[in-house]
Design an enzyme around this catalytic site. Structure first.
Site, mmCIF file in Angstrom:
data_model
loop_
_atom_site.group_PDB
_atom_site.id
_atom_site.type_symbol
_atom_site.label_atom_id
_atom_site.label_comp_id
_atom_site.label_asym_id
_atom_site.label_seq_id
_atom_site.Cartn_x
_atom_site.Cartn_y
_atom_site.Cartn_z
ATOM 1 N N CYS A 111 38.857 45.009 48.999
ATOM 2 C CA CYS A 111 40.220 45.223 48.984
ATOM 3 C C CYS A 111 40.714 45.810 50.157
ATOM 4 C CB CYS A 111 40.498 45.783 47.580
ATOM 5 S SG CYS A 111 42.158 46.375 46.940
ATOM 6 N N HIS A 112 41.111 47.120 50.269
ATOM 7 C CA HIS A 112 41.703 47.750 51.428
ATOM 8 C C HIS A 112 40.506 48.420 52.146
ATOM 9 C CE1 HIS A 112 45.491 47.471 49.108
ATOM 10 N NE2 HIS A 112 46.117 47.820 49.984
#
Length: 187
Positions: A111-112
């Site tokens: 994800c991030h």
């Protein structure tokens, strides 16, 4: 080759981690036989983010500053927007990521979480993916950005979002079983 029961894996996170991106790898890696520790900035419990609100807390096993990279075969970095944004400003966290890569350990970011890989300076020339909103950051840091559920480049595993967790965890297990990965540290 590494037996999963001999594998020691570190999950590094802080408050605001995406709940499923920490809990799913934690459970599945432990179910596969690995010993999994959680490191946080202060060694205390952290609170997750569960889609649109605060989620459950998770107990920590140690402080990031107490991590001995040589004790582990793999580092897992959960995403969420808050967690990696905080950790990428934490010198000890960034140093830990850099050490895992420099010592040929497996690093998995979802994800991030690739923000931490960017901050550690280890993405240049590597095939990587991430949550769509930070792909430009990866590209600007020199990564070869792809849009697929799992990208792997010399033992660095990246995935896009919670929907990719089955493939993400399966790839971590596969790589752990293969053992440490010799690679060049990105410039």
């Amino acid at each position: 080759m590494t037996n999963m029961t001999d594998a020691k894996i570190l999950i590094m996170a802080t408050n605001g981690f995406e709940q499923s991106e920490l809990q799913t790898p934690l459970k599945e890696l432990r179910d596969a036989g690995a010993t999994v520790d959680i490191a946080t900035p202060d060694g205390k419990a952290i609170k997750g983010w569960n889609e649109s609100d605060w989620g459950e807390s998770v107990e920590a096993d140690l402080k990031i500053s107490d991590v001995d990279v040589d004790d582990y075969i793999c580092l897992v970095l959960p995403g969420g927007q808050i967690n990696p944004d905080i950790l990428r400003t934490d010198e000890k966290a960034v140093h830990t990521v850099r050490d895992f890569v420099a010592k040929d350990k497996i690093v998995a970011a979802i994800c991030h979480a690739p923000w931490l890989l960017i901050e550690a300076g280890v993405v240049k020339g590597r095939e990587m993916t991430s949550y769509h909103s930070i792909r430009t950051d990866l590209k600007n840091a020199g990564a070869n950005v792809v849009d697929k559920e799992v990208a792997i480049s010399n033992g660095i595993i990246t995935s896009r979002s919670p929907e990719d967790l089955p493939a993400f965890v399966a790839k971590i297990i596969e790589e752990v079983k293969e053992g440490e990965h010799t690679r060049n540290v990105a410039a």
